[in-house]
Write a protein that holds these residues in place. Structure first.
Motif, PDB file in Angstrom:
ATOM      1  N   VAL A   3       5.984  10.506 -24.028  1.00 43.02           N
ATOM      2  CA  VAL A   3       6.705   9.651 -22.674  1.00 43.02           C
ATOM      3  C   VAL A   3       7.129  10.799 -21.498  1.00 43.02           C
ATOM      4  O   VAL A   3       7.238  10.291 -20.426  1.00 43.02           O
ATOM      5  N   SER A   4       7.962  11.558 -22.106  1.00 48.47           N
ATOM      6  CA  SER A   4       8.499  12.627 -21.183  1.00 48.47           C
ATOM      7  C   SER A   4       7.434  13.296 -20.257  1.00 48.47           C
ATOM      8  O   SER A   4       7.532  13.448 -19.201  1.00 48.47           O
ATOM      9  N   PHE A   5       6.302  13.669 -21.029  1.00 46.81           N
ATOM     10  CA  PHE A   5       5.065  14.189 -20.354  1.00 46.81           C
ATOM     11  C   PHE A   5       4.575  13.301 -19.456  1.00 46.81           C
ATOM     12  O   PHE A   5       4.455  13.754 -18.141  1.00 46.81           O
ATOM     13  N   ARG A   6       4.194  12.168 -19.523  1.00 43.92           N
ATOM     14  CA  ARG A   6       3.812  11.073 -18.708  1.00 43.92           C
ATOM     15  C   ARG A   6       4.547  10.818 -17.728  1.00 43.92           C
ATOM     16  O   ARG A   6       4.425  10.714 -16.468  1.00 43.92           O
ATOM     17  N   PHE A   7       5.954  10.745 -17.954  1.00 45.32           N
ATOM     18  CA  PHE A   7       7.090  10.609 -17.139  1.00 45.32           C
ATOM     19  C   PHE A   7       7.161  11.682 -15.946  1.00 45.32           C
ATOM     20  O   PHE A   7       6.986  11.501 -14.566  1.00 45.32           O
ATOM     21  N   GLY A   8       6.758  12.872 -16.354  1.00 48.44           N
ATOM     22  CA  GLY A   8       6.817  14.090 -15.337  1.00 48.44           C
ATOM     23  C   GLY A   8       5.514  14.095 -14.667  1.00 48.44           C
ATOM     24  O   GLY A   8       5.654  14.414 -13.322  1.00 48.44           O
ATOM     25  N   ARG A   9       4.422  13.359 -14.942  1.00 43.47           N
ATOM     26  CA  ARG A   9       3.230  13.449 -14.331  1.00 43.47           C
ATOM     27  C   ARG A   9       3.203  12.396 -13.123  1.00 43.47           C
ATOM     28  O   ARG A   9       2.804  12.410 -12.066  1.00 43.47           O
ATOM     29  N   VAL A  10       4.089  11.196 -13.515  1.00 44.91           N
ATOM     30  CA  VAL A  10       4.307  10.165 -12.652  1.00 44.91           C
ATOM     31  C   VAL A  10       4.976  10.834 -11.415  1.00 44.91           C
ATOM     32  O   VAL A  10       4.914  10.540 -10.394  1.00 44.91           O
ATOM     33  N   MET A  11       6.219  11.600 -11.643  1.00 51.47           N
ATOM     34  CA  MET A  11       6.987  11.990 -10.843  1.00 51.47           C
ATOM     35  C   MET A  11       6.112  13.135  -9.827  1.00 51.47           C
ATOM     36  O   MET A  11       6.469  13.172  -8.720  1.00 51.47           O
ATOM     37  N   PHE A  12       5.507  13.841 -10.453  1.00 53.74           N
ATOM     38  CA  PHE A  12       4.894  14.861  -9.665  1.00 53.74           C
ATOM     39  C   PHE A  12       3.779  14.327  -8.687  1.00 53.74           C
ATOM     40  O   PHE A  12       3.707  14.485  -7.713  1.00 53.74           O
ATOM     41  N   PHE A  13       3.195  12.982  -9.294  1.00 58.48           N
ATOM     42  CA  PHE A  13       2.244  12.210  -8.286  1.00 58.48           C
ATOM     43  C   PHE A  13       2.821  11.802  -7.129  1.00 58.48           C
ATOM     44  O   PHE A  13       2.607  11.818  -6.043  1.00 58.48           O
ATOM     45  N   CYS A  14       4.056  11.196  -7.167  1.00 62.75           N
ATOM     46  CA  CYS A  14       5.064  10.429  -6.180  1.00 62.75           C
ATOM     47  C   CYS A  14       5.355  11.585  -5.264  1.00 62.75           C
ATOM     48  O   CYS A  14       5.552  11.427  -4.030  1.00 62.75           O
ATOM     49  N   ALA A  15       5.679  12.743  -5.831  1.00 61.86           N
ATOM     50  CA  ALA A  15       6.182  13.872  -4.960  1.00 61.86           C
ATOM     51  C   ALA A  15       5.081  14.505  -4.017  1.00 61.86           C
ATOM     52  O   ALA A  15       5.292  14.841  -3.036  1.00 61.86           O
ATOM     53  N   ALA A  16       3.759  14.328  -4.657  1.00 67.94           N
ATOM     54  CA  ALA A  16       2.734  14.765  -3.916  1.00 67.94           C
ATOM     55  C   ALA A  16       2.512  13.730  -2.953  1.00 67.94           C
ATOM     56  O   ALA A  16       2.226  14.200  -1.621  1.00 67.94           O
ATOM     57  N   LEU A  17       2.518  12.560  -3.048  1.00 68.06           N
ATOM     58  CA  LEU A  17       2.335  11.351  -2.151  1.00 68.06           C
ATOM     59  C   LEU A  17       3.458  11.755  -1.089  1.00 68.06           C
ATOM     60  O   LEU A  17       2.905  11.437   0.177  1.00 68.06           O
ATOM     61  N   ALA A  18       4.525  11.948  -1.312  1.00 69.86           N
ATOM     62  CA  ALA A  18       5.522  12.157  -0.248  1.00 69.86           C
ATOM     63  C   ALA A  18       5.159  13.342   0.594  1.00 69.86           C
ATOM     64  O   ALA A  18       5.383  13.232   1.919  1.00 69.86           O
ATOM     65  N   VAL A  19       4.885  14.241   0.077  1.00 67.60           N
ATOM     66  CA  VAL A  19       4.222  15.610   0.828  1.00 67.60           C
ATOM     67  C   VAL A  19       3.233  15.336   1.648  1.00 67.60           C
ATOM     68  O   VAL A  19       3.155  15.409   2.901  1.00 67.60           O
ATOM     69  N   LEU A  20       2.191  14.480   1.265  1.00 69.51           N
ATOM     70  CA  LEU A  20       0.964  14.196   2.028  1.00 69.51           C
ATOM     71  C   LEU A  20       1.521  13.041   3.150  1.00 69.51           C
ATOM     72  O   LEU A  20       1.115  13.372   4.349  1.00 69.51           O
ATOM     73  N   ALA A  21       2.204  12.335   2.783  1.00 67.39           N
ATOM     74  CA  ALA A  21       2.741  11.407   3.953  1.00 67.39           C
ATOM     75  C   ALA A  21       3.608  12.150   5.117  1.00 67.39           C
ATOM     76  O   ALA A  21       3.395  11.879   6.243  1.00 67.39           O
ATOM     77  N   THR A  22       4.563  13.015   4.370  1.00 74.37           N
ATOM     78  CA  THR A  22       5.080  14.021   5.542  1.00 74.37           C
ATOM     79  C   THR A  22       4.357  14.648   6.353  1.00 74.37           C
ATOM     80  O   THR A  22       4.447  14.594   7.684  1.00 74.37           O
ATOM     81  N   ALA A  23       3.185  15.177   5.841  1.00 76.79           N
ATOM     82  CA  ALA A  23       2.264  16.037   6.567  1.00 76.79           C
ATOM     83  C   ALA A  23       1.433  15.160   7.547  1.00 76.79           C
ATOM     84  O   ALA A  23       1.134  15.476   8.759  1.00 76.79           O
ATOM     85  N   ALA A  24       1.087  13.823   7.171  1.00 76.07           N
ATOM     86  CA  ALA A  24       0.488  13.090   7.938  1.00 76.07           C
ATOM     87  C   ALA A  24       1.166  12.603   9.076  1.00 76.07           C
ATOM     88  O   ALA A  24       0.800  12.575  10.296  1.00 76.07           O
ATOM     89  N   HIS A  25       2.534  12.431   8.960  1.00 76.28           N
ATOM     90  CA  HIS A  25       3.371  11.868   9.981  1.00 76.28           C
ATOM     91  C   HIS A  25       3.349  13.172  10.934  1.00 76.28           C
ATOM     92  O   HIS A  25       3.457  12.916  12.313  1.00 76.28           O
ATOM     93  N   ALA A  26       3.643  14.258  10.469  1.00 77.47           N
ATOM     94  CA  ALA A  26       3.676  15.541  11.162  1.00 77.47           C
ATOM     95  C   ALA A  26       2.837  15.726  12.147  1.00 77.47           C
ATOM     96  O   ALA A  26       2.623  16.035  13.221  1.00 77.47           O
ATOM     97  N   GLN A  27       1.286  15.547  11.521  1.00 75.69           N
ATOM     98  CA  GLN A  27       0.264  15.668  12.230  1.00 75.69           C
ATOM     99  C   GLN A  27       0.011  14.768  13.183  1.00 75.69           C
ATOM    100  O   GLN A  27      -0.322  14.836  14.459  1.00 75.69           O
ATOM    101  N   MET A  28       0.435  13.048  13.160  1.00 70.41           N
ATOM    102  CA  MET A  28       0.542  12.130  13.848  1.00 70.41           C
ATOM    103  C   MET A  28       1.272  12.528  15.094  1.00 70.41           C
ATOM    104  O   MET A  28       1.011  12.180  16.096  1.00 70.41           O
ATOM    105  N   SER A  29       2.630  13.028  14.955  1.00 75.35           N
ATOM    106  CA  SER A  29       3.481  13.285  15.679  1.00 75.35           C
ATOM    107  C   SER A  29       3.019  14.393  17.110  1.00 75.35           C
ATOM    108  O   SER A  29       3.425  14.469  18.054  1.00 75.35           O
ATOM    109  N   LYS A  30       1.991  14.986  16.376  1.00 79.28           N
ATOM    110  CA  LYS A  30       1.415  16.119  17.275  1.00 79.28           C
ATOM    111  C   LYS A  30       0.446  15.516  18.307  1.00 79.28           C
ATOM    112  O   LYS A  30       0.018  16.263  19.268  1.00 79.28           O
ATOM    113  N   VAL A  31       0.068  14.294  17.977  1.00 81.66           N
ATOM    114  CA  VAL A  31      -1.090  13.661  19.065  1.00 81.66           C
ATOM    115  C   VAL A  31      -0.148  13.245  20.041  1.00 81.66           C
ATOM    116  O   VAL A  31       0.663  12.906  20.150  1.00 81.66           O
ATOM    117  N   VAL A  32      -0.902  13.633  21.355  1.00 85.58           N
ATOM    118  CA  VAL A  32      -0.548  13.326  22.549  1.00 85.58           C
ATOM    119  C   VAL A  32      -1.342  12.681  23.563  1.00 85.58           C
ATOM    120  O   VAL A  32      -2.676  12.673  23.249  1.00 85.58           O
TER     121      VAL A  32
END
Length: 262
Positions: A3-32
């Protein structure tokens, strides 16, 4: 442990999504968006030296000037409504909304601006009489045009007004006193109108004249009875019969001329 291992994988996946979303937002903010504008007058000729200011709400975000070809460029952020303000001492102040849509990549946005030339050194082309016949009250039919002139003067301190008002007919003979009185009342009325809009008396000059222009506006006018010849009595008026109104073209009762000082 599983259970602990699966929970860790879920948290890692969520963190990765957050990083990707932040990167996408930063990329969009550079569009002029690159705004490529052209400014022209009523005849389609380019207008140079127009001061162009861009506001996002109350914040000024850009400032530039049109070239001799009437062109200008500026970079703006997409997905925003801006206010475009254009000024030039020989043209009417212009304010219009500039909407930049949301963009996923760089885009050029064409903008066309049409500016109206000031009627400098010639009478303003009013759509109607400034004063109706026999009246010394500024006509409500032209107040919007008078207000437009006053608003332009407030934004352009170089503009001065020279106003000429006229009576309804040549001030001569027994009608002279009444026509002089009418012209003076009109002079006071239009002077008071402009001063009431907050304009300085040093920028508004009002004079009277009897040098009438050609008839322009059709009106039903009741003609005054002609004065009797010298030494003769005026004829008795017939009961119940008032002078009939006559349809005729009458000249403008006031000329308003804008001039640029300096």
């Amino acid at each position: 442990m599983v259970v602990s291992f699966r929970f860790g994988r879920v948290m890692f996946f969520c963190a990765a999504l957050a990083v990707l979303a932040t990167a996408a937002h930063a990329q969009m903010s550079k569009v002029v968006a690159l705004v490529k504008g052209e400014i022209h007058n009523q005849s389609g000729s380019p207008v140079a030296d127009v001061q162009i200011q861009v506001y996002k709400g109350s914040e000024k975000v850009n400032n530039t000037k049109s070239t001799v070809e009437g062109k200008f460029q500026m970079i703006l952020q997409p997905g925003t409504d801006y206010k475009l303000i254009c000024t030039n001492s020989k043209y009417y102040y212009l304010e219009q909304v500039l909407s930049i849509p949301a963009l996923e990549k760089y885009k050029e946005v064409p903008v066309s601006v049409s500016m109206r030339s000031l009627e400098l050194n010639s009478p303003f082309p009013f759509s109607d009489l400034v004063f109706e016949p026999k009246s010394s009250t500024v006509s409500p039919k032209v107040t919007s045009e008078l207000d437009m002139i006053a608003a332009q003067m407030k934004r352009n301190s170089k503009i001065a007004l020279k106003v000429t008002v006229y009576p309804d007919m040549a001030a001569s003979g027994k009608a002279a006193a009444a026509q002089d009185e009418l012209a003076t009342a009109r002079k006071n009325a239009i002077s008071g109108y402009f001063l009431g809009k907050g304009l300085s008396s040093s920028n508004v000059t009002v004079a009277t004249s009897t040098a009438f222009g050609p008839g322009k506006f059709e009106r039903m006018v009741t003609m005054d009875e002609p004065a009797p010849a010298k030494g003769k009595k005026a004829p008795k008026k017939k009961k119940g019969k008032a002078p009939a109104p006559v349809k005729m073209k009458v000249p403008q009762t006031a000329d308003v001329v804008m001039e640029v000082n300096g």
